[in-house]
Design a protein around this motif. Structure first.
Motif, PDB file in Angstrom:
ATOM      1  N   GLU A  88      50.266  29.936  50.047  1.00  0.00           N
ATOM      2  CA  GLU A  88      49.026  29.160  50.111  1.00  0.00           C
ATOM      3  C   GLU A  88      48.741  28.495  48.765  1.00  0.00           C
ATOM      4  O   GLU A  88      48.340  27.327  48.712  1.00  0.00           O
ATOM      5  CB  GLU A  88      47.852  30.071  50.515  1.00  0.00           C
ATOM      6  CG  GLU A  88      47.896  30.497  51.977  1.00  0.00           C
ATOM      7  CD  GLU A  88      46.878  31.580  52.300  1.00  0.00           C
ATOM      8  OE1 GLU A  88      46.223  32.098  51.360  1.00  0.00           O
ATOM      9  OE2 GLU A  88      46.728  31.918  53.493  1.00  0.00           O
ATOM     10  N   LYS A 137      52.127  35.651  51.471  1.00  0.00           N
ATOM     11  CA  LYS A 137      51.310  34.659  52.177  1.00  0.00           C
ATOM     12  C   LYS A 137      50.378  33.935  51.208  1.00  0.00           C
ATOM     13  O   LYS A 137      50.254  32.710  51.241  1.00  0.00           O
ATOM     14  CB  LYS A 137      50.502  35.330  53.287  1.00  0.00           C
ATOM     15  CG  LYS A 137      49.676  34.374  54.140  1.00  0.00           C
ATOM     16  CD  LYS A 137      49.065  35.110  55.319  1.00  0.00           C
ATOM     17  CE  LYS A 137      48.279  34.160  56.216  1.00  0.00           C
ATOM     18  NZ  LYS A 137      47.046  33.680  55.603  1.00  0.00           N
ATOM     19  N   ARG A 138      49.736  34.690  50.329  1.00  0.00           N
ATOM     20  CA  ARG A 138      48.841  34.072  49.341  1.00  0.00           C
ATOM     21  C   ARG A 138      49.628  33.202  48.363  1.00  0.00           C
ATOM     22  O   ARG A 138      49.146  32.162  47.930  1.00  0.00           O
ATOM     23  CB  ARG A 138      48.069  35.152  48.577  1.00  0.00           C
ATOM     24  CG  ARG A 138      47.053  35.894  49.427  1.00  0.00           C
ATOM     25  CD  ARG A 138      46.292  36.918  48.604  1.00  0.00           C
ATOM     26  NE  ARG A 138      45.567  37.854  49.439  1.00  0.00           N
ATOM     27  CZ  ARG A 138      44.893  38.902  48.982  1.00  0.00           C
ATOM     28  NH1 ARG A 138      44.872  39.135  47.671  1.00  0.00           N
ATOM     29  NH2 ARG A 138      44.264  39.710  49.798  1.00  0.00           N
ATOM     30  N   VAL A 185      59.223  33.489  51.335  1.00  0.00           N
ATOM     31  CA  VAL A 185      58.446  32.519  50.553  1.00  0.00           C
ATOM     32  C   VAL A 185      59.379  31.490  49.916  1.00  0.00           C
ATOM     33  O   VAL A 185      59.129  30.278  49.974  1.00  0.00           O
ATOM     34  CB  VAL A 185      57.621  33.230  49.449  1.00  0.00           C
ATOM     35  CG1 VAL A 185      56.887  32.198  48.590  1.00  0.00           C
ATOM     36  CG2 VAL A 185      56.615  34.191  50.077  1.00  0.00           C
ATOM     37  N   ILE A 228      53.373  41.177  54.195  1.00  0.00           N
ATOM     38  CA  ILE A 228      53.090  39.970  54.990  1.00  0.00           C
ATOM     39  C   ILE A 228      54.283  39.003  54.973  1.00  0.00           C
ATOM     40  O   ILE A 228      54.850  38.706  56.010  1.00  0.00           O
ATOM     41  CB  ILE A 228      51.804  39.248  54.548  1.00  0.00           C
ATOM     42  CG1 ILE A 228      50.614  40.233  54.511  1.00  0.00           C
ATOM     43  CG2 ILE A 228      51.477  38.085  55.514  1.00  0.00           C
ATOM     44  CD1 ILE A 228      49.322  39.637  54.013  1.00  0.00           C
ATOM     45  N   MET A 229      54.638  38.490  53.797  1.00  0.00           N
ATOM     46  CA  MET A 229      55.846  37.675  53.633  1.00  0.00           C
ATOM     47  C   MET A 229      56.590  38.177  52.409  1.00  0.00           C
ATOM     48  O   MET A 229      55.990  38.325  51.340  1.00  0.00           O
ATOM     49  CB  MET A 229      55.489  36.191  53.416  1.00  0.00           C
ATOM     50  CG  MET A 229      55.016  35.436  54.619  1.00  0.00           C
ATOM     51  SD  MET A 229      54.701  33.686  54.191  1.00  0.00           S
ATOM     52  CE  MET A 229      56.389  33.052  54.110  1.00  0.00           C
TER      53      MET A 229
END
Length: 228
Positions: free
Chosen positions: A41, A37-38, A65, A59-60
């Motif tokens: 982002e 996720k980061r 990604v 998370i992902m």
């Protein structure tokens, strides 16, 4: 010469720091993300030249990604890091659009060799990293958000710049509407879609002084940037 900027996503804190330190020592600008996720982002807010993704992340995962990245950038090199050697995982990665795989454990020099080999394949004659797009007589730098057109410099808003950046990266190809919405607005709902249409209209107005530039609506799919 600009340094190549790498996005590194690795959830193992020690390995992530080790890889990041090594890559910086080898002359790469390197941003480390601790989960998928980061990483996404960071990708959505920064201009990168190369992506390194650990497959198994919280998370992902790396596949998710990479799928999001490929939705808005078909050409940026992606290297997967994996603790697995399963054939199916590798096939899935290549189907998503991976350029190569590196199975853990690996040496730092092997990682560097893979990066260099991918760079030679992707940009065989490119000795420098130029982050400025040429659009007919206009020029656009997504880092500074400066659009030079008709002899004037214009500072774009963040969303104008992000949207034009995605269009430029996919010049001549269809920029998927939903993927672009998720990348810039974080959600592909109806209201964000209306907002995107407003920004597309703003970009057309900004670019109208260069008649060779067209932003086409591709019904049911997205947009296509053409330079005639």
């Amino acid at each position: 010469m600009s340094k190549q900027r790498i996005l590194l996503a690795e959830d193992d804190e020690n390995l992530g720091k080790l890889l990041s330190t090594f890559l910086k020592a080898k002359g790469f600008e390197t941003d480390l993300a601790a989960d998928g996720k980061r990483a996404l982002e960071k990708f959505n807010t920064t201009q990168y030249d190369f992506i390194i993704l650990d497959v198994m992340m919280p998370i992902m995962d790396g596949f998710a990604v990479a799928s999001e990245i490929r939705g808005v950038d078909k050409s940026i090199p992606i290297l997967f890091l994996t603790a697995k050697s399963m054939k199916d995982d590798k096939l899935k990665g290549f189907e998503i659009g991976a350029d190569d795989y590196l199975t853990k454990p690996f040496s730092m020099e092997e990682l560097l060799a893979r990066i260099n080999a991918i760079n030679k394949r992707v940009n065989p004659l490119d000795k420098t990293i130029d982050r400025t797009f040429t659009l007919g007589s206009a020029r656009f730098n997504p880092i500074t958000r400066i659009l030079e057109i008709a002899g004037e410099e214009r500072k774009l808003t963040t969303k104008e710049s992000q949207l034009l950046n995605l269009l430029c990266k996919n010049e001549g190809e269809v920029l998927d509407r939903q993927a672009a919405l998720r990348t810039i607005w974080g959600d592909d709902n109806y209201f964000n879609g209306r907002s995107m249409d407003v920004y597309i209209a703003k970009l057309r107005k900004l670019l109208k002084e260069e008649p060779r530039i067209e932003i086409l609506n591709i019904h049911g799919k997205g947009f296509r940037l053409l330079i005639n």
